[in-house]
Design a protein around this motif. Structure first.
Motif, PDB file in Angstrom:
ATOM      1  N   LEU A   1      20.430 -25.853  25.276  1.00  0.00           N
ATOM      2  CA  LEU A   1      19.877 -26.950  24.482  1.00  0.00           C
ATOM      3  C   LEU A   1      20.980 -27.549  23.623  1.00  0.00           C
ATOM      4  N   ILE A   2      20.823 -28.811  23.303  1.00  0.00           N
ATOM      5  CA  ILE A   2      21.721 -29.465  22.349  1.00  0.00           C
ATOM      6  C   ILE A   2      20.872 -29.910  21.157  1.00  0.00           C
ATOM      7  N   GLN A   3      21.307 -29.572  19.955  1.00  0.00           N
ATOM      8  CA  GLN A   3      20.655 -30.109  18.753  1.00  0.00           C
ATOM      9  C   GLN A   3      21.616 -31.061  18.049  1.00  0.00           C
ATOM     10  N   ILE A   4      21.121 -32.231  17.806  1.00  0.00           N
ATOM     11  CA  ILE A   4      21.841 -33.249  17.029  1.00  0.00           C
ATOM     12  C   ILE A   4      20.899 -33.589  15.880  1.00  0.00           C
ATOM     13  N   THR A   5      21.439 -33.827  14.698  1.00  0.00           N
ATOM     14  CA  THR A   5      20.510 -34.070  13.594  1.00  0.00           C
ATOM     15  C   THR A   5      21.047 -35.078  12.579  1.00  0.00           C
ATOM     16  N   ASP A   6      20.134 -35.646  11.830  1.00  0.00           N
ATOM     17  CA  ASP A   6      20.450 -36.495  10.679  1.00  0.00           C
ATOM     18  C   ASP A   6      21.470 -37.586  10.999  1.00  0.00           C
ATOM     19  N   LEU A   7      21.031 -38.492  11.861  1.00  0.00           N
ATOM     20  CA  LEU A   7      21.888 -39.608  12.284  1.00  0.00           C
ATOM     21  C   LEU A   7      22.043 -40.628  11.158  1.00  0.00           C
ATOM     22  N   HIS A   8      20.950 -40.830  10.394  1.00  0.00           N
ATOM     23  CA  HIS A   8      20.935 -41.803   9.292  1.00  0.00           C
ATOM     24  C   HIS A   8      21.441 -43.178   9.739  1.00  0.00           C
ATOM     25  N   LEU A   9      20.953 -43.630  10.889  1.00  0.00           N
ATOM     26  CA  LEU A   9      21.386 -44.941  11.383  1.00  0.00           C
ATOM     27  C   LEU A   9      20.911 -46.045  10.452  1.00  0.00           C
ATOM     28  N   VAL A  10      21.757 -47.043  10.284  1.00  0.00           N
ATOM     29  CA  VAL A  10      21.412 -48.234   9.498  1.00  0.00           C
ATOM     30  C   VAL A  10      21.488 -49.426  10.448  1.00  0.00           C
TER      31      VAL A  10
ATOM     32  N   LEU B   1      12.356 -14.095  10.774  1.00  0.00           N
ATOM     33  CA  LEU B   1      12.622 -15.158  11.748  1.00  0.00           C
ATOM     34  C   LEU B   1      14.060 -15.643  11.597  1.00  0.00           C
ATOM     35  N   SER B   2      14.803 -15.653  12.690  1.00  0.00           N
ATOM     36  CA  SER B   2      16.161 -16.176  12.618  1.00  0.00           C
ATOM     37  C   SER B   2      16.121 -17.689  12.521  1.00  0.00           C
ATOM     38  N   PHE B   3      17.125 -18.252  11.854  1.00  0.00           N
ATOM     39  CA  PHE B   3      17.154 -19.713  11.711  1.00  0.00           C
ATOM     40  C   PHE B   3      18.584 -20.229  11.707  1.00  0.00           C
ATOM     41  N   SER B   4      18.707 -21.521  11.969  1.00  0.00           N
ATOM     42  CA  SER B   4      20.001 -22.194  11.834  1.00  0.00           C
ATOM     43  C   SER B   4      19.763 -23.651  11.472  1.00  0.00           C
ATOM     44  N   ALA B   5      20.788 -24.243  10.859  1.00  0.00           N
ATOM     45  CA  ALA B   5      20.803 -25.683  10.584  1.00  0.00           C
ATOM     46  C   ALA B   5      22.258 -26.113  10.732  1.00  0.00           C
ATOM     47  N   LEU B   6      22.495 -27.389  10.749  1.00  0.00           N
ATOM     48  CA  LEU B   6      23.860 -27.849  11.010  1.00  0.00           C
ATOM     49  C   LEU B   6      24.147 -29.161  10.305  1.00  0.00           C
TER      50      LEU B   6
ATOM     51  N   PRO C   1      31.419 -34.196  11.148  1.00  0.00           N
ATOM     52  CA  PRO C   1      30.102 -34.125  11.791  1.00  0.00           C
ATOM     53  C   PRO C   1      30.107 -33.106  12.930  1.00  0.00           C
ATOM     54  N   ALA C   2      28.923 -32.664  13.311  1.00  0.00           N
ATOM     55  CA  ALA C   2      28.828 -31.641  14.359  1.00  0.00           C
ATOM     56  C   ALA C   2      27.539 -31.799  15.149  1.00  0.00           C
ATOM     57  N   TYR C   3      27.516 -31.161  16.311  1.00  0.00           N
ATOM     58  CA  TYR C   3      26.245 -30.913  17.000  1.00  0.00           C
ATOM     59  C   TYR C   3      26.231 -29.445  17.401  1.00  0.00           C
ATOM     60  N   ALA C   4      25.075 -28.955  17.817  1.00  0.00           N
ATOM     61  CA  ALA C   4      24.956 -27.542  18.181  1.00  0.00           C
ATOM     62  C   ALA C   4      24.696 -27.402  19.671  1.00  0.00           C
TER      63      ALA C   4
ATOM     64  N   HIS D   1      26.152 -22.412  18.865  1.00  0.00           N
ATOM     65  CA  HIS D   1      27.538 -22.809  18.621  1.00  0.00           C
ATOM     66  C   HIS D   1      27.529 -24.143  17.878  1.00  0.00           C
ATOM     67  N   PHE D   2      28.408 -24.280  16.876  1.00  0.00           N
ATOM     68  CA  PHE D   2      28.538 -25.549  16.160  1.00  0.00           C
ATOM     69  C   PHE D   2      29.821 -26.216  16.619  1.00  0.00           C
ATOM     70  N   HIS D   3      29.727 -27.454  17.039  1.00  0.00           N
ATOM     71  CA  HIS D   3      30.918 -28.153  17.558  1.00  0.00           C
ATOM     72  C   HIS D   3      31.233 -29.400  16.737  1.00  0.00           C
ATOM     73  N   ASP D   4      32.431 -29.422  16.135  1.00  0.00           N
ATOM     74  CA  ASP D   4      32.890 -30.602  15.391  1.00  0.00           C
ATOM     75  C   ASP D   4      33.462 -31.593  16.398  1.00  0.00           C
TER      76      ASP D   4
END
Ligand SMILES: [Fe+2]
Length: 259
Positions: free
Chosen positions: A3-12, A202-207, A229-232, A244-247
């Motif tokens: 899976l890929i997690q991308i978060t908080d784009l905050h597009l304007v 419960l295990s957790f992660s954020a990025l 910035p990163a994605y997981a 895994h966190f990738h810059d």
């Protein structure tokens, strides 16, 4: 599964900047990296704060950018999003029982994507209807297990500014998860920080998000930072979960690989 997690784009609105950065250019760089290295992902989850102010043009830009990706993309809402403008751009098909929530049944488990948006507030909530929906989804996941994605984390990070705006009714969430007994991991957005741990078993992660970040400040004030910035990249199966966190803007990894 991968899976890929991308978060908080905050597009304007395209062409505008936010905290001196171009959120759309950041998203484009992120998606290009994901497509180049992880086109085999079973799912890409974008876990909320798709936009900064819910602007229609920002949602339209997002719709365009994700249209050509190989892996299926699943969108979630955050506190900066607006359900009405999201609906106007992406349509009713993104909604289930009035919220942007859904379960994705994959070979190695069920992704349960929550809508924790409490409109007009920074903190999140799961109302009675959404708690009931969550309960049903976890029941449906059964022994396969559930991987829960929530924009607002139910857990504390010991950072007062963030802890004050987490999921408001986290105890109700904890109780449902405990009774179901099959939540394998919680993936959160909102905090704009790489962090992982264990909350009530419960295990957790954020990025980090793809634009601005939250500085590592343990005082009761928000400090925005320009950390990278990163994605997981997530591997999950019956044996466990690896994140895994990738810059993705860090060119040094590419230079090393090609030398
Ligand atoms: Fe955010």
């Amino acid at each position: 599964m991968k899976l890929i997690q991308i978060t908080d784009l905050h597009l304007v609105t395209p062409g505008e900047t936010l905290f001196g950065l171009d959120p759309l250019a950041r998203l484009e760089a992120c998606l290009a990296d994901v497509e180049r290295h992880h086109a085999d992902a079973d799912a890409i989850v974008i876990s909320g704060d798709l936009t900064h102010d819910g602007e229609p043009a920002a949602y339209e830009a997002l719709a365009e950018r994700i249209a050509e990706l190989t892996s299926p993309v699943h969108l979630m809402l955050g506190n900066h999003d607006r359900r009405d403008t999201f609906r106007a751009v992406f349509g009713e098909r993104m909604f289930e029982e009035g919220f942007v929530q859904k379960s994705v049944d994959l070979a190695d488990g069920m992704l349960v994507l929550l809508d924790t948006l409490k409109e007009g507030a920074v903190e999140g909530e799961l109302c009675e209807a959404r708690l009931a929906w969550l309960e049903t989804q976890l029941e449906g996941a059964g022994e396969k297990g559930a991987y829960v994605f929530a924009h607002h984390p139910p857990f504390r990070l010991h950072m007062p500014a963030l802890d004050g705006v987490r999921l408001g009714n986290s105890e109700a969430f904890a109780q449902i998860a405990r009774e179901a007994g099959n939540v394998r991991h919680i993936f959160a957005g909102h905090v704009h920080r790489p962090v992982s741990g264990n909350w009530r078993g419960l295990s957790f992660s954020a990025l980090r998000g793809t634009n601005q970040q939250t500085a590592l400040v343990f005082e009761d004030r928000f400090v925005t930072s320009h950390e990278p910035p990163a994605y997981a990249v997530i591997f999950a199966d019956s044996a466990g979960v690896v994140v895994h966190f990738h810059d993705f803007l860090d060119q040094s990894a590419e230079a090393f690989a090609s030398s």
